[in-house]
Design an enzyme around this catalytic site. Structure first.
Site, short mmCIF file in Angstrom:
data_model
loop_
_atom_site.label_atom_id
_atom_site.label_comp_id
_atom_site.label_asym_id
_atom_site.label_seq_id
_atom_site.Cartn_x
_atom_site.Cartn_y
_atom_site.Cartn_z
N HIS A 117 -1.03 6.07 2.37
CA HIS A 117 -1.35 5.14 1.28
C HIS A 117 -2.85 5.08 0.97
CE1 HIS A 117 2.76 3.64 0.98
NE2 HIS A 117 2.79 3.82 2.29
N SER A 175 1.45 0.15 5.30
CA SER A 175 2.27 0.31 4.11
C SER A 175 2.95 -0.97 3.63
CB SER A 175 3.33 1.39 4.35
OG SER A 175 4.10 1.08 5.49
N LYS A 188 2.94 10.01 -2.79
CA LYS A 188 2.50 8.69 -3.27
C LYS A 188 1.47 8.87 -4.38
CE LYS A 188 4.28 6.75 0.89
NZ LYS A 188 5.09 7.90 1.26
C1 LIG Z 1 2.55 5.24 6.12
C2 LIG Z 1 3.65 6.21 5.78
N1 LIG Z 1 3.77 7.34 6.48
C3 LIG Z 1 4.74 8.23 6.22
C4 LIG Z 1 5.66 8.01 5.22
C5 LIG Z 1 6.73 9.01 4.98
O1 LIG Z 1 6.39 9.83 3.92
P1 LIG Z 1 7.51 10.60 3.08
O2 LIG Z 1 8.05 9.62 2.09
O3 LIG Z 1 6.79 11.72 2.44
O4 LIG Z 1 8.55 11.04 4.07
C6 LIG Z 1 5.57 6.83 4.46
C7 LIG Z 1 6.49 6.46 3.35
O5 LIG Z 1 7.32 7.03 2.85
C8 LIG Z 1 4.55 5.91 4.75
O6 LIG Z 1 4.46 4.77 4.07
#
Ligand SMILES: Cc1ncc(COP(=O)(O)O)c(C=O)c1O
Length: 383
Positions: free
Chosen positions: A206, A178, A237
């Site tokens: 992502h 990310s 996203k």
């Molecule tokens: C790779 C990754 N996993 C999990 C999450 C968490 O997702 P959420 O925003 O839906 O809690 C994110 C970013 O927010 C992320 O970039």
């Protein structure tokens, strides 16, 4: 406590790590109104430009009329709203999986799924640059935690080799990292998992909607569906909505539904959120131009940044880091870019390792060629 809090704030400020919230008074999109000013947005994860799509709003409005706002309680407690189950079926289909289970967000999915699969006496092997929610999930599981340097499959193999007696071994990785925008060496990772009898869990947050022939993610792109046991992803996203899923076998869904604490002990998503996600999935299927424009915009942005001499790491996706190293300098450049009308966030420790502060540039399907050129020119000026 006041002394402690004041000291913490002072220390964060002194280290250039104090964060603050910035008022946004427009919908998400290519152009937003931030702190009262109209600026071009180069930092959202709204890759396909769906967060403010009127069709999602309309789907949510209709669901609001049909099912009201709140879910009332945990889905296991007071009846399961049909929107949730319909979304789970559609997600399973989209991910080429037997089944999927919805979670309220990606953080909750990762902190729920991992402790459902491994515990004390087991071992988890994780890329050092995995998202914080995967790290939190492993810590909650109490399994032994082995972190290998980013993408180093030789180190992973060494670790797996030494763990032959461990009953359950789980490898967890982001598919698209990310903060770096590079992709995991998933083919090699799955081959190691097979050789050492380990399970594989991926976080496609992502990659979902971005990679693969139909946008299902890196697992689809690399045809590794049979080698990956758990596919987690988010709807917050590219889908422009909110929530997350764990996809895999029917048995996986059954176990998660019965044991994932972040699923059991929390209220279900408002049904209108599930309805908006279903609408987004439909658009993702029907409008593949969004994915191809996104990929082309990412290619143009990366090429322009590299041509200007910036270090963009190993990015191959719409997440493009511009390495600055020093946290205070990254924050200063971000501020100056904003003054010129370009919103590019500075990413600093603890989100990234010390001395790897960066600007995190993201493009979406809605950016134009002029937006991209303008952003790179402004960055050249202020750097
Ligand atoms: C790779 C990754 N996993 C999990 C999450 C968490 O997702 P959420 O925003 O839906 O809690 C994110 C970013 O927010 C992320 O970039």
């Amino acid at each position: 406590m006041k002394d402690f809090l004041d000291r913490r704030i002072h220390d964060l400020e002194a280290a250039g790590l104090r964060r603050s919230l910035r008022p946004l008074t427009s919908p998400q999109g290519r152009e937003i109104v931030l702190e009262g000013r109209r600026v071009l947005n180069f930092c959202s994860n709204d890759y396909l430009g769906l967060a403010a799509d009127p069709r999602l709003a309309q789907a949510a409005k209709e669901a609001l009329g049909r099912r009201g706002f709140g879910a009332g309680a945990s889905r296991l407690v007071c009846g399961d709203i049909d929107e949730h189950e319909a979304l789970e079926d559609e997600l399973a289909q989209f991910k080429h999986a037997e089944a999927s289970l919805l979670f309220s967000c990606g953080h909750m999915a990762n902190t729920g799924i991992i402790p459902s699969l491994v515990g004390r006496g087991d071992a988890v092997f994780a890329d050092k640059l995995n998202h914080a929610s995967l790290v939190d999930g492993v810590m909650l599981s109490r399994a032994a935690f082995h972190r290998y340097p980013h993408a180093r499959m030789d180190v992973l193999e060494d670790m797996l080799n030494k763990a032959e007696d461990i009953p359950r071994k789980l490898i967890v990785t982001d598919t698209v990292f990310s903060m770096d925008g590079d992709v995991a060496p998933l083919g090699d990772l799955c081959a190691l998992a097979k050789k050492y009898d380990a399970w594989v869990m991926v976080d496609e947050a992502h990659a979902f909607g971005v990679l693969g022939p139909t946008g299902a993610g890196l697992v689809e792109e690399m045809s590794l569906g049979d080698a990956v046991h758990v596919q987690m992803g988010t709807l917050s996203k590219a889908a422009g909505s909110y929530g997350a899923y764990g996809a895999g076998s029917r048995a996986l869904k059954e176990v998660l539904l019965n044991t994932a604490r972040s699923f059991i002990f929390t209220t279900g998503l408002p049904p209108l959120v599930a309805a908006a996600s279903r609408c987004a999935l439909g658009i993702m299927r029907a409008e593949s131009w969004r994915r191809s424009t996104l990929i082309e915009n990412a290619r143009c942005m990366r090429a322009a940044l590299q041509q200007a001499g910036f270090d963009t790491g190993h990015s191959t996706t719409p997440i493009i880091p511009v390495m600055i190293k020093d946290a205070a300098r990254a924050a200063d450049i971000s501020r100056k870019l904003l003054a010129r009308g370009f919103f590019v966030s500075a990413i600093r420790p603890p989100t990234v390792p010390v001395n790897t502060a960066r600007l995190r540039v993201t493009v979406t399907a809605l950016h134009t060629a002029e937006d991209i050129t303008g952003c790179v020119e402004a960055l050249k000026d202020v750097f």
